[in-house]
Design an enzyme around this catalytic site. Structure first.
Site, PDB file in Angstrom:
ATOM      1  N   SER A 262     -21.934  36.529   8.889  1.00 23.09           N
ATOM      2  CA  SER A 262     -22.186  36.034   7.542  1.00 23.09           C
ATOM      3  C   SER A 262     -21.209  36.643   6.557  1.00 23.09           C
ATOM      4  O   SER A 262     -20.881  37.827   6.636  1.00 23.09           O
ATOM      5  CB  SER A 262     -23.622  36.390   7.122  1.00 23.09           C
ATOM      6  OG  SER A 262     -23.821  36.205   5.738  1.00 23.09           O
ATOM      7  N   LYS A 263     -20.763  35.822   5.599  1.00 19.68           N
ATOM      8  CA  LYS A 263     -19.873  36.351   4.559  1.00 19.68           C
ATOM      9  C   LYS A 263     -20.662  37.174   3.538  1.00 19.68           C
ATOM     10  O   LYS A 263     -20.084  37.997   2.828  1.00 19.68           O
ATOM     11  CB  LYS A 263     -19.098  35.228   3.881  1.00 19.68           C
ATOM     12  CG  LYS A 263     -19.941  34.209   3.126  1.00 19.68           C
ATOM     13  CD  LYS A 263     -19.043  33.119   2.538  1.00 19.68           C
ATOM     14  CE  LYS A 263     -19.850  32.053   1.807  1.00 19.68           C
ATOM     15  NZ  LYS A 263     -18.992  30.981   1.283  1.00 19.68           N
ATOM     16  N   ARG A 264     -21.975  36.947   3.460  1.00 17.14           N
ATOM     17  CA  ARG A 264     -22.783  37.732   2.530  1.00 17.14           C
ATOM     18  C   ARG A 264     -23.014  39.146   3.068  1.00 17.14           C
ATOM     19  O   ARG A 264     -23.127  40.096   2.308  1.00 17.14           O
ATOM     20  CB  ARG A 264     -24.125  37.034   2.278  1.00 17.14           C
ATOM     21  CG  ARG A 264     -23.985  35.712   1.521  1.00 17.14           C
ATOM     22  CD  ARG A 264     -25.346  35.104   1.219  1.00 17.14           C
ATOM     23  NE  ARG A 264     -25.216  33.827   0.542  1.00 17.14           N
ATOM     24  CZ  ARG A 264     -25.058  32.662   1.158  1.00 17.14           C
ATOM     25  NH1 ARG A 264     -25.013  32.629   2.483  1.00 17.14           N
ATOM     26  NH2 ARG A 264     -24.949  31.540   0.480  1.00 17.14           N
ATOM     27  N   LYS A 265     -23.113  39.258   4.392  1.00 15.53           N
ATOM     28  CA  LYS A 265     -23.259  40.563   5.042  1.00 15.53           C
ATOM     29  C   LYS A 265     -22.201  40.676   6.126  1.00 15.53           C
ATOM     30  O   LYS A 265     -22.491  40.477   7.307  1.00 15.53           O
ATOM     31  CB  LYS A 265     -24.663  40.724   5.628  1.00 15.53           C
ATOM     32  CG  LYS A 265     -25.760  40.827   4.590  1.00 15.53           C
ATOM     33  CD  LYS A 265     -27.108  41.090   5.251  1.00 15.53           C
ATOM     34  CE  LYS A 265     -28.214  41.259   4.214  1.00 15.53           C
ATOM     35  NZ  LYS A 265     -29.529  41.513   4.871  1.00 15.53           N
ATOM     36  N   PRO A 266     -20.958  40.961   5.748  1.00 12.96           N
ATOM     37  CA  PRO A 266     -19.868  40.992   6.730  1.00 12.96           C
ATOM     38  C   PRO A 266     -20.147  42.004   7.838  1.00 12.96           C
ATOM     39  O   PRO A 266     -20.728  43.066   7.592  1.00 12.96           O
ATOM     40  CB  PRO A 266     -18.653  41.415   5.893  1.00 12.96           C
ATOM     41  CG  PRO A 266     -19.016  41.102   4.482  1.00 12.96           C
ATOM     42  CD  PRO A 266     -20.492  41.298   4.391  1.00 12.96           C
TER      43      PRO A 266
END
Length: 502
Positions: A262-266
Site C-alpha cells: 500500500s502507498k498509504r503504509k509503504p
C-alpha cells in the site's frame, strides 16, 4: 479459454489519483500480454469518477509509466479509437441514460435518503449486532411515502441516487477463470448505489457500461473486487448484455508476506528501509524497465521450465490463458528485483548503452558528467552495481569538480598503521612516475611487485592506493581507476595522502 467468435479485447482502467502503483502495473502487463498473445486489442481507459481523489497530473504519469515498460495501447488517451471517449468523466450522459433505463425497467430505484439517515441506520444495525448496510426503505416505500421522501430531499436541495435492485433470495454463481465457480448468497449483497446525486456513476455502473460499449472480452482485476462480482453479474443480466469472461487475480503482498502493498503504509525491509511502491519511484531508483517488468509479470505467474529471467516477447508467447496464474497472493521479492536488475545491467546492456543510462543518476546527484570519461567508467561498474543509482557512490568521484581527500582512518589498511601507510605511499611515487605505458595491466604488475618488496599483501597495497586515488574504500578497480585519472593526477592525490598520514 476464449470465444473464437469474439475478438480478444482486454483493458486496463486506472484511476488518476497519483503515480501508478506497481500492483497496477502488473495488472496492466498481464492484460496486455494476454491480448498480444491472441492478436487482440488492449484498451486503456481512465476511471476518473472519484472526483475527490482526482489528481490532474496523474494521467501523464500513468502514461509515462506504461510507456516506460513498453506497454502500448490500441485505444485510449492520446490514441483515440472507435468506442471513445476513454475517460469516464466524458461519458456521463451514457451512464445517466442507462441508469434511468434500469429504473424504467424495474431493475433499479431512486433513493432519497440523506447521508445522515444512512449513518443512523448503520449505527442502529451495529447496536443490534446486524451487518451494516442500507435498509432498502425507498425500495419498498409506497408511492405516497416515496413522494414524501422526494419532497423532503428537494427541500433540502438533495438529488436522489439510483440503487440496483439486487435479488433478495437465491444464489449468484459467478464463473471465474482463475478461481472456478464462486457462489454468493444474494441476501448478503447490498442494493448498491449506481448513480450518485451529482450525476456521476459509481464504479459498479460505469465499469459494466464501459466494458459493454467498448466490447471488452476479458476483464482482469484484483481479488479485492471479487465481492462485487455478483452485483456486476446481476447488472449484466439486467441489461441483457453478454458478460465478458472474468479473472480475479491475486494481489501482491508486502515483502514479509503480511498485508497488501500500500502507498498509504509503504513496506519496509528487514533493515527498516522504506521500499518503493509507485512505478516512478523505481524509475528514480535506478531500476531498468525490462527488469521490473520481468519481475512483476513473474510474481504469481509461472513462465515454466524453471525460468525466472525472460523478456516480454518471451512471456507473450506463453501467456495464452490463466492456468499459469497462482490464485494465492504473493509477497513482493525486493531482493530478487535487485538480483534481476543487476543481471540485466551485467548481461543485457552494452557498455555504451549503460554509459548513456548512467548519465541521469550522476547528473541528478549534481555531478558534471563528461561522457568520454563515463564510457571508460561504465565497463568498470557494470559487474559491480545492482541499480543505476549505485554508480554515484561507486564512481561519482570521477565527476566531482574537486577531489575530496579521504579521512586518514580510511587510508590505513588492516594490520597497518600510519607509519607503514606513509612508507607504502612514499614508495608508490617512483613507481607511478616510472610505469610506461600508464595502463591498468602495467600498474597491476608494478604494484604487485612493490607490495612484495614492502612485505604487504595485495589487499593492503592495493587498498592504500585505492583510497588515496579515489578518496573512498569502495570504488572502481584500483588500477583501471588510476589509468582513467591519469599519471599526473594520480601523483598529486598520492602526495596529498602522504601529507594526511604524516
Amino acid at each position: 479459454m476464449t470465444d473464437a467468435n469474439r475478438p480478444v479485447r482486454t483493458r486496463f482502467a486506472p484511476s488518476p489519483t497519483g503515480s501508478l502503483h506497481i500492483g497496477g502495473l502488473r495488472m496492466a502487463l498481464w492484460a496486455w500480454l494476454f491480448a498480444r498473445h491472441h492478436g487482440g486489442q488492449f484498451i486503456l481507459r481512465i476511471e476518473d469518477t472519484d472526483q475527490k481523489r482526482y489528481d490532474p497530473n496523474a494521467l501523464q504519469t500513468l502514461l509515462e509509466a506504461l510507456r516506460w515498460v513498453g506497454v502500448d495501447w490500441d485505444e485510449g488517451p492520446e490514441v483515440g479509437g472507435p468506442y471513445g471517449p476513454y475517460v469516464q468523466s466524458e461519458r456521463l450522459a451514457l451512464y445517466q441514460e442507462w441508469a434511468k433505463w434500469l429504473v424504467d425497467n424495474d431493475h433499479a430505484y431512486y433513493c432519497y435518503c440523506s447521508s445522515e439517515r444512512l449513518e443512523q441506520v448503520n449505527k442502529e444495525k451495529q447496536a443490534a449486532g446486524i451487518p451494516p448496510g442500507y435498509d432498502r426503505r425507498c425500495r419498498y416505500a409506497s408511492p405516497d411515502e416515496l413522494a414524501a421522501f422526494k419532497a423532503e430531499a428537494e427541500a433540502d436541495g438533495r438529488s436522489p441516487v439510483i440503487r440496483l435492485k439486487m435479488p433478495r433470495e437465491g444464489k449468484t454463481l459467478f464463473p471465474d477463470l482463475v478461481r472456478g465457480e464462486v457462489e454468493f448468497e444474494n441476501e448478503s449483497i447490498q442494493d448498491a448505489v449506481l448513480l450518485k446525486g451529482d450525476g456521476f456513476p459509481t464504479y459498479h455502473l460505469a465499469v459494466v457500461v464501459d466494458d459493454h460499449f467498448m466490447r471488452i472480452s476479458h476483464v482482469m482485476r484484483g481479488i479485492e473486487w471479487l465481492p462485487s462480482a455478483p452485483l456486476h453479474m446481476q447488472l449484466w443480466k439486467a441489461f441483457g448484455w453478454e458478460m465478458p469472461q472474468y479473472a480475479h487475480l491475486p494481489v501482491m503482498l508486502n515483502p514479509n508476506g503480511k498485508g497488501k502493498i500500500s502507498k498509504r503504509k509503504p513496506p519496509v525491509d528487514a533493515k527498516g528501509n522504506v521500499l518503493p511502491v509507485m512505478v516512478h519511484d523505481y524509475i528514480k531508483g535506478g531500476y531498468l524497465a525490462p527488469a521490473l517488468a520481468n519481475l512483476l509479470v513473474g510474481i504469481g505467474w509461472n513462465f515454466g521450465d524453471e525460468v525466472e529471467v525472460f523478456s516480454m516477447d518471451e512471456a507473450r508467447e506463453r501467456f495464452n490463458d490463466f492456468s499459469r496464474i497462482n490464485p494465492s497472493n504473493s509477497a513482493f521479492p525486493m531482493e530478487k528485483l535487485e538480483w534481476i536488475n543487476g543481471l540485466y545491467i551485467r548481461e543485457k546492456m552494452t557498455p555504451d548503452a549503460l554509459a548513456d543510462a548512467l548519465r541521469a543518476p550522476l547528473e541528478a546527484a549534481g555531478l558534471n558528467v563528461d561522457m568520454e570519461t563515463l564510457r571508460k567508467v561504465a565497463p568498470l561498474v557494470q559487474t559491480r552495481i545492482k541499480t543505476l543509482n549505485d554508480v554515484v557512490d561507486m564512481a561519482g568521484f570521477f565527476f566531482k569538480p574537486e577531489f575530496t581527500p579521504p579521512p586518514v582512518e580510511k587510508l590505513i589498511q588492516k594490520k597497518m598503521d600510519a607509519a607503514s601507510t606513509k612508507r607504502a605511499l612514499e614508495a608508490c611515487i617512483p613507481v607511478i612516475e616510472a610505469v610506461d605505458p600508464f595502463t591498468a595491466d602495467k600498474l597491476l604488475g608494478a604494484f604487485t611487485e612493490l607490495g612484495q618488496e614492502l612485505g604487504l599483501n595485495n589487499s593492503q597495497m592495493f587498498g592504500v592506493l585505492r583510497v588515496a586515488v579515489s578518496g573512498q574504500a569502495i570504488s572502481t578497480p584500483t588500477f583501471e581507476t588510476m589509468e582513467i585519472v591519469g599519471r599526473e593526477e594520480t601523483l598529486r592525490r598520492v602526495r596529498l595522502a602522504i601529507g594526511l598520514v604524516s
